[in-house]
Design a protein around this motif. Structure first.
Motif, mmCIF file in Angstrom:
data_model
loop_
_atom_site.group_PDB
_atom_site.id
_atom_site.type_symbol
_atom_site.label_atom_id
_atom_site.label_comp_id
_atom_site.label_asym_id
_atom_site.label_seq_id
_atom_site.Cartn_x
_atom_site.Cartn_y
_atom_site.Cartn_z
ATOM 1 N N GLY A 20 0.807 -1.224 0.000
ATOM 2 C CA GLY A 20 0.000 0.000 0.000
ATOM 3 C C GLY A 20 0.833 1.264 0.000
ATOM 4 O O GLY A 20 2.066 1.236 -0.031
ATOM 5 N N ARG A 21 0.150 2.387 0.054
ATOM 6 C CA ARG A 21 0.814 3.677 -0.089
ATOM 7 C C ARG A 21 1.736 3.971 1.096
ATOM 8 O O ARG A 21 2.855 4.416 0.922
ATOM 9 C CB ARG A 21 -0.236 4.773 -0.234
ATOM 10 C CG ARG A 21 0.363 6.080 -0.700
ATOM 11 C CD ARG A 21 -0.718 7.087 -1.041
ATOM 12 N NE ARG A 21 -1.608 6.594 -2.055
ATOM 13 C CZ ARG A 21 -2.853 7.051 -2.250
ATOM 14 N NH1 ARG A 21 -3.322 7.989 -1.480
ATOM 15 N NH2 ARG A 21 -3.593 6.562 -3.217
ATOM 16 N N LEU A 22 1.240 3.696 2.299
ATOM 17 C CA LEU A 22 2.028 3.996 3.495
ATOM 18 C C LEU A 22 3.372 3.272 3.442
ATOM 19 O O LEU A 22 4.422 3.852 3.728
ATOM 20 C CB LEU A 22 1.249 3.586 4.754
ATOM 21 C CG LEU A 22 1.949 3.937 6.065
ATOM 22 C CD1 LEU A 22 1.983 5.444 6.258
ATOM 23 C CD2 LEU A 22 1.247 3.271 7.236
ATOM 24 N N ALA A 23 3.335 1.996 3.025
ATOM 25 C CA ALA A 23 4.572 1.215 2.955
ATOM 26 C C ALA A 23 5.543 1.835 1.964
ATOM 27 O O ALA A 23 6.754 1.866 2.201
ATOM 28 C CB ALA A 23 4.252 -0.228 2.557
ATOM 29 N N ARG A 24 5.008 2.344 0.857
ATOM 30 C CA ARG A 24 5.892 2.963 -0.140
ATOM 31 C C ARG A 24 6.520 4.235 0.407
ATOM 32 O O ARG A 24 7.687 4.523 0.165
ATOM 33 C CB ARG A 24 5.115 3.251 -1.425
ATOM 34 C CG ARG A 24 5.116 2.052 -2.364
ATOM 35 C CD ARG A 24 5.024 2.478 -3.815
ATOM 36 N NE ARG A 24 3.799 3.201 -4.083
ATOM 37 C CZ ARG A 24 2.617 2.621 -4.258
ATOM 38 N NH1 ARG A 24 2.527 1.313 -4.196
ATOM 39 N NH2 ARG A 24 1.538 3.324 -4.495
ATOM 40 N N VAL A 25 5.723 5.011 1.142
ATOM 41 C CA VAL A 25 6.252 6.250 1.740
ATOM 42 C C VAL A 25 7.382 5.911 2.714
ATOM 43 O O VAL A 25 8.458 6.513 2.684
ATOM 44 C CB VAL A 25 5.124 7.025 2.463
ATOM 45 C CG1 VAL A 25 5.711 8.159 3.294
ATOM 46 C CG2 VAL A 25 4.136 7.578 1.447
ATOM 47 N N VAL A 26 7.147 4.904 3.549
ATOM 48 C CA VAL A 26 8.174 4.494 4.518
ATOM 49 C C VAL A 26 9.435 4.034 3.784
ATOM 50 O O VAL A 26 10.552 4.388 4.156
ATOM 51 C CB VAL A 26 7.631 3.386 5.444
ATOM 52 C CG1 VAL A 26 8.736 2.816 6.314
ATOM 53 C CG2 VAL A 26 6.506 3.921 6.308
ATOM 54 N N GLU A 27 9.226 3.273 2.716
ATOM 55 C CA GLU A 27 10.370 2.779 1.948
ATOM 56 C C GLU A 27 11.181 3.953 1.395
ATOM 57 O O GLU A 27 12.418 3.956 1.440
ATOM 58 C CB GLU A 27 9.847 1.897 0.812
ATOM 59 C CG GLU A 27 10.914 1.012 0.210
ATOM 60 C CD GLU A 27 10.408 0.313 -1.038
ATOM 61 O OE1 GLU A 27 9.216 -0.053 -1.087
ATOM 62 O OE2 GLU A 27 11.208 0.156 -1.970
ATOM 63 N N GLU A 28 10.482 4.959 0.888
ATOM 64 C CA GLU A 28 11.182 6.145 0.369
ATOM 65 C C GLU A 28 11.957 6.846 1.479
ATOM 66 O O GLU A 28 13.084 7.291 1.278
ATOM 67 C CB GLU A 28 10.182 7.128 -0.255
ATOM 68 C CG GLU A 28 9.587 6.648 -1.571
ATOM 69 C CD GLU A 28 10.652 6.218 -2.573
ATOM 70 O OE1 GLU A 28 11.654 6.941 -2.716
ATOM 71 O OE2 GLU A 28 10.506 5.149 -3.184
ATOM 72 N N LEU A 29 11.326 6.947 2.651
ATOM 73 C CA LEU A 29 11.989 7.605 3.780
ATOM 74 C C LEU A 29 13.269 6.883 4.160
ATOM 75 O O LEU A 29 14.296 7.501 4.437
ATOM 76 C CB LEU A 29 11.043 7.671 4.983
ATOM 77 C CG LEU A 29 9.959 8.749 4.913
ATOM 78 C CD1 LEU A 29 9.076 8.694 6.150
ATOM 79 C CD2 LEU A 29 10.595 10.132 4.790
ATOM 80 N N ILE A 30 13.190 5.541 4.162
ATOM 81 C CA ILE A 30 14.381 4.760 4.507
ATOM 82 C C ILE A 30 15.469 4.992 3.472
ATOM 83 O O ILE A 30 16.662 5.024 3.785
ATOM 84 C CB ILE A 30 14.026 3.259 4.611
ATOM 85 C CG1 ILE A 30 13.104 3.012 5.800
ATOM 86 C CG2 ILE A 30 15.287 2.418 4.743
ATOM 87 C CD1 ILE A 30 12.606 1.588 5.902
#
Lengths: 353, 261
Positions: free
Chosen positions: B91-101
């Motif tokens: 989902g979107r939240l996971a992608r945002v977290v991945e980008e942050l990492i």
């Protein structure tokens, strides 16, 4: 039917619907009871909600608020799959690539703390039951599709589950293998006598394996019944067309007869309608000499398929009729024929659908 | 004939490129064992510079390995479960977290170090300990671990494997240990290899974060280049090579063996 003396748990699905996080409504609120030892098939085209229903029963999805799942009368809705003691065969089999065949089959027992020796005995038993002797030490990527299917089944059954859940277990295989394994699977399920829920989009599989079939469409249950009931007395047009071949005829009715371009077809007595939607199965239409039946038509094409021949006949109703004739009948395209249909073989369906 | 000429041309070109890359390394290594670099190899061969470096910087070298393996431990403990959670949840939240990492890859190490100093510089004990460097290294190397594990999860249907293990009665922890980690092993090994080598060679961040008592290999190297004879600095490079090459080879062999299994 193995219902009477079967084992495993009974399953009751009450008012279970499923709306996914993105708002997709996969399953409308549905209620379903499955008897102990019964084999129930969830049948329908892709996207009809059958897999969602299976996953709710398995404990892989939570039903929407208000839905409950009971095993033997006990509410298990909030229990995750690992606490439900169900065996599951996945469409992709989900075999563990990091373990041998024997370790895959024995994994559920290992998790349960079954001692090594007992585990080995149970693995041997299942290897024999599913006909995969000699493959115990193979890696998963060294197996053929059919072998994987057997290992997946052995693994699911090894834990002596209360309920066996199968999600399109034969879909990944080629046609010839699928037919053979279907027969094998049927014998195995009968021998186990365990409550089984089987998801498929293949009506032949559903017919052969199911004690009862649940036909699903667009997230709702279209009909529940034995294979015979579903085939002979479909409740609506969707079921009639999805199961087997069917001629669906819309026509006006005049004093108990369908009025068609090729003649007047009598209905069962006591039918008082102005317009009807009727279903006639191809094998219930008898081809006779022209003029010797109330209906007539012209043969468009003849396909010989071995055990029978399939004729397409025009001029009888608005749409061409499909007729299955015995393989010995001599017919030629272009020929004028009479068509005989017993009034009981004309099944009336609800008008709007 | 023409074919052989082309081959010869390509061969010479390859040799020239290889020489371009290898001669400086060879020169640097030889400088580390010559008595006097200015008089050249004729001045004699000696191990005195290496001994001197070892006496001066043994602690630094040791600390480098401590930091590298501590970084590895943290990225393993946090990164592998994180990748698993990101993959399963989606989902979107996971992608945002991945980008942050992943973000620290795009931000200069100096900027990250500055942010760490601004935020935690006041915590004296933390600031002075090697854990401060560890924090920087974890931020810098985490994306490599998470990404390589995620890449493996993308090639195997980890969600269904997880559900398969769950259907057999395995608890989440059991599934993670028995099914997820073993099947993610190629990604975990590739990630580990990168984390350790990146941590050992990291300069930008570390240079900002270090104190005179918490220096790592590359900082010591800069230190010796700046303040000591060229021979000492070269001897330092040599030690760096000797330490890191066997480590790299060992990890690579291990990864190969795991992949073949």
């Amino acid at each position: 039917m193995s219902t009477a003396n079967g084992h495993g748990a009974s399953v009751s699905v009450q008012a279970c619907g499923k709306t996914f996080a993105d708002g997709t409504r996969a399953l409308e609120s549905a209620t379903l009871d499955i008897a102990r030892g019964e084999t129930l098939v969830l049948l329908g085209p892709s996207g009809c909600g059958k897999t969602t229903m299976l996953r709710i029963i398995a404990g892989l999805e939570l039903p929407d608020e208000g839905g409950t799942v009971l095993f033997d009368g006990k509410d298990v809705t909030s229990e995750p799959i690992e606490q439900r003691n169900v065996g599951m065969v996945f469409q992709s089999y989900a075999l563990f690539p990091n373990m041998s065949v024997a370790d895959n089959i024995g994994y559920g027992l290992k998790v349960r703390g079954v001692p090594r020796q007992e585990r080995a005995a149970r693995i041997a038993e299942l290897v024999a039951l599913t006909n995969i002797a000699g493959l115990e030490n193979r890696r998963i990527d060294q197996l053929s599709g059919g072998q994987r299917q057997r290992v997946a089944l052995a693994r699911a059954v090894a834990i002596r589950p209360r309920i066996l859940l199968l999600d399109e277990p034969l879909t990944a295989l080629d046609a010839a293998l699928r037919d053979r394994l279907r027969g094998e699977l049927n014998r195995l399920l009968r021998a186990l006598g365990i409550t089984t829920i089987y998801v498929t989009h293949d009506q032949a599989e559903a017919m052969e394996l199911g004690d009862r079939i649940v036909v699903m469409r667009k997230g709702t249950i279209a009909q529940i019944g034995t294979p015979r009931e579903i085939y002979f007395t479909p409740r609506n047009r969707f079921v009639a067309e999805f199961i087997g071949a069917a001629n669906i005829i819309e026509s006006p009715v005049e004093d108990g007869h369908l009025v068609l371009s090729g003649g007047r077809q009598p209905l069962r007595s006591g039918i008082n309608l102005a317009v009807a939607v009727a279903m006639i199965r191809p094998e219930t239409i008898q081809v006779v000499e022209a003029g010797r039946a109330p209906l007539s038509g012209t043969i468009d094409s003849v396909s010989f398929v071995g055990d029978r021949q399939r004729l397409v006949i025009s001029g009888t109703s608005r749409k061409p009729l499909t007729v299955d004739a015995p393989n010995a009948v001599q017919v030629r395209p272009g020929e004028e024929v009479g068509l005989l249909v017993a009034p009981e073989s004309v099944r009336l369906l609800p008008l709007e659908d | 004939m023409r074919y052989r000429l082309i081959f010869a041309g390509q061969f010479v070109f390859t040799l020239a490129v290889a020489a371009f890359l290898m001669v400086p390394a060879a020169l640097s290594i030889s400088a580390g064992v010559t008595v006097s670099y200015f008089r050249g190899i004729r001045s004699g061969v000696t191990l005195q510079w290496i001994v001197q470096v070892w006496e001066l910087y043994a602690g630094t070298i040791l600390l480098s390995f401590v930091v590298a393996f501590a970084t590895l431990a943290v990225t393993l403990l946090a990164g592998v479960p994180a990748a698993y959670a990101l993959h399963v949840r989606g989902g979107r939240l996971a992608r945002v977290v991945e980008e942050l990492i992943t973000l620290p890859l795009a931000i200069p190490g100096l900027a990250i170090a500055l942010a760490l100093l601004l935020t935690y510089g006041g915590f004296g004990d933390f600031r002075r300990s090697w854990l401060f460097i560890l924090a920087g290294h974890v931020i810098f190397t985490m994306p490599f671990m998470v990404r390589s594990v995620l890449a493996v999860f993308g090639t195997i249907d980890i969600k269904t494997l997880d559900e398969g293990a769950a259907s057999l009665g395995a608890s989440p922890w059991r599934r993670f240990r028995d099914v997820i980690v073993p099947n993610a092993m190629p990604g975990i090994l590739a990630g580990s290899l990168m984390v350790v080598t990146l941590s050992l060679g990291e300069f930008n961040l570390t240079w900002m974060l270090h104190t005179p008592l918490t220096k790592t290999l590359p900082i010591g190297l800069a230190d010796s280049y700046a303040s000591m004879r060229l021979e000492v600095a070269s001897a330092y490079t040599l030690i760096f090579f000797i330490m890191i090459i066997p480590l790299l080879v060992a990890m690579q062999l291990f990864a190969d063996r795991e992949q073949r299994k």
